[in-house]
Write a protein that holds these residues in place. Structure first.
Motif, PDB file in Angstrom:
ATOM      1  N   THR A   1      -5.701  -5.954  -4.793  1.00 34.84           N
ATOM      2  CA  THR A   1      -4.778  -5.955  -4.118  1.00 34.84           C
ATOM      3  C   THR A   1      -4.816  -7.441  -3.847  1.00 34.84           C
ATOM      4  OG1 THR A   1      -5.024  -3.654  -3.048  1.00 34.84           O
ATOM      5  CG2 THR A   1      -2.924  -5.657  -2.527  1.00 34.84           C
TER       6      THR A   1
ATOM      7  N   TYR B   1      -6.183   0.624 -10.518  1.00 37.15           N
ATOM      8  CA  TYR B   1      -4.830  -0.277 -10.064  1.00 37.15           C
ATOM      9  C   TYR B   1      -4.625  -1.493  -9.132  1.00 37.15           C
ATOM     10  CZ  TYR B   1      -4.613   5.145  -9.205  1.00 37.15           C
ATOM     11  OH  TYR B   1      -3.874   6.409  -9.893  1.00 37.15           O
TER      12      TYR B   1
ATOM     13  N   ILE C   1      -2.503  -4.562  -7.946  1.00 29.12           N
ATOM     14  CA  ILE C   1      -1.823  -4.995  -7.782  1.00 29.12           C
ATOM     15  C   ILE C   1      -1.837  -6.375  -7.955  1.00 29.12           C
ATOM     16  CG2 ILE C   1      -0.343  -4.848  -5.726  1.00 29.12           C
ATOM     17  CD1 ILE C   1      -1.626  -2.036  -5.009  1.00 29.12           C
TER      18      ILE C   1
ATOM     19  N   LEU D   1       2.378  -4.246 -10.405  1.00 31.53           N
ATOM     20  CA  LEU D   1       0.930  -2.950 -10.729  1.00 31.53           C
ATOM     21  C   LEU D   1       1.190  -3.056 -11.439  1.00 31.53           C
ATOM     22  CD1 LEU D   1      -0.810  -0.810  -9.662  1.00 31.53           C
ATOM     23  CD2 LEU D   1       0.588   1.032  -9.372  1.00 31.53           C
TER      24      LEU D   1
ATOM     25  N   LEU E   1       2.473   1.608  -3.408  1.00 26.43           N
ATOM     26  CA  LEU E   1       0.900   1.924  -4.691  1.00 26.43           C
ATOM     27  C   LEU E   1       0.993   3.723  -4.478  1.00 26.43           C
ATOM     28  CD1 LEU E   1      -1.563   1.350  -5.833  1.00 26.43           C
ATOM     29  CD2 LEU E   1      -2.680   0.947  -3.547  1.00 26.43           C
TER      30      LEU E   1
ATOM     31  N   HIS F   1       0.937  -1.386  -0.262  1.00 27.10           N
ATOM     32  CA  HIS F   1       0.165   0.137   0.860  1.00 27.10           C
ATOM     33  C   HIS F   1       0.731   1.186  -0.018  1.00 27.10           C
ATOM     34  CE1 HIS F   1      -3.254  -2.723   2.685  1.00 27.10           C
ATOM     35  NE2 HIS F   1      -3.707  -2.550   0.562  1.00 27.10           N
TER      36      HIS F   1
END
Length: 206
Positions: A120, A147, A149, A200, A39, A36
Motif C-alpha cells: 500500500t 494486492y 495499491i 488497486l 481494499l 484499507h
C-alpha cells in the motif's frame, strides 16, 4: 562503492524514521483507513491465511486484517526501524503478527509461503520494481494473490519518475503494472480505483 539505489534507500530510511513519529496522525490515518476499507471489498482469503504486508509502516493494515480473520498469521516488513517500533508497541494480535526489518527486493521469506501479499503506497519507492515483483512471486503460494495499491502514473509510456527530497518516486499506469507483472509470470486479475488517483491492481500466481 555505494550504488545510486543503495543511496536512495538510505535516504528514504532516514525520511521514514522521522515520518514514523507522525504517521498515524489524523490526516494520514484517515487516508490509509479509507484505502484499507475499500481494499476489503476486493479481498479473498482462505480461512487460515498467511499474509505479508510490504512497507507495512505502523502495522495498521495487518491489525485490521487480524481483527476480521481470527486465524490469520501475518508478517509486516519495512525498511524503517522507527516504523517497526511503532508497529510493535501495542503488541496487537501477538503472536499472530510479526514485524521484521527488510528490503522488498530481497525478501527474508520462504518460497510459496503466503496466500496474499499486500503493498500500500510503497511500490512507488522501489528503485528495482521488477526485482520486487519477482520476490513477491517467489514467496506467494500457487493461486496466491498480490494486492498492489498505489498512485497511478499518467506519463509517457505509463510511467512517471518524480524527484523528491529522498531520491525519487515512480508511478506506473495500470497497463504498465500489467506489463511488468506479466514479465515475472503473474496473471493480472483486474484494476480498481480506490480513491482519486490511487488504484488497486490484483495479480495472481497460477
Amino acid at each position: 562503492m555505494t550504488s545510486n539505489s543503495e543511496q536512495e534507500i538510505q535516504q528514504k530510511i532516514q525520511l521514514f524514521n522521522i515520518w514514523a513519529l507522525f504517521y498515524d496522525d489524523l490526516i494520514s490515518s484517515l487516508f490509509y483507513k479509507t484505502l484499507h476499507r475499500r481494499l476489503l471489498d476486493y479481498l479473498t482469503l482462505p480461512k487460515t491465511p498467511w499474509v505479508l504486508d510490504l512497507g507495512c509502516g505502523t502495522g495498521r493494515l495487518l491489525d485490521r486484517l487480524a481483527k476480521i480473520y481470527p486465524d490469520l498469521f501475518g508478517i509486516g516488513l519495512d525498511i524503517s526501524s522507527e516504523m517497526l517500533r511503532q508497529a510493535r508497541k501495542s503488541r496487537r494480535h501477538a503472536p499472530r503478527l510479526v514485524y521484521i526489518k527488510g528490503n522488498a527486493a530481497t525478501l527474508p521469506t520462504a518460497d510459496n509461503q503466503f496466500d496474499a501479499v499486500f503493498n500500500t503506497i510503497s511500490f512507488l519507492h522501489y528503485p528495482e520494481p521488477l526485482q520486487v515483483l519477482s520476490e513477491v512471486y517467489r514467496t506467494l503460494k500457487p493461486q496466491g494473490k498480490y494486492y498492489l495499491i498505489d498512485w497511478v502514473g499518467i506519463g509517457n509510456d505509463g510511467y512517471q519518475e518524480i524527484p523528491i527530497g529522498a531520491g525519487k518516486i515512480r508511478l506506473y499506469s495500470f497497463s504498465k503494472r500489467e506489463e511488468m507483472g506479466k514479465q515475472i509470470g503473474f496473471t493480472q486479475i483486474n484494476h480498481y480505483w480506490l480513491l482519486a488517483g490511487v488504484g488497486l491492481t490484483i495479480f495472481e500466481k497460477l
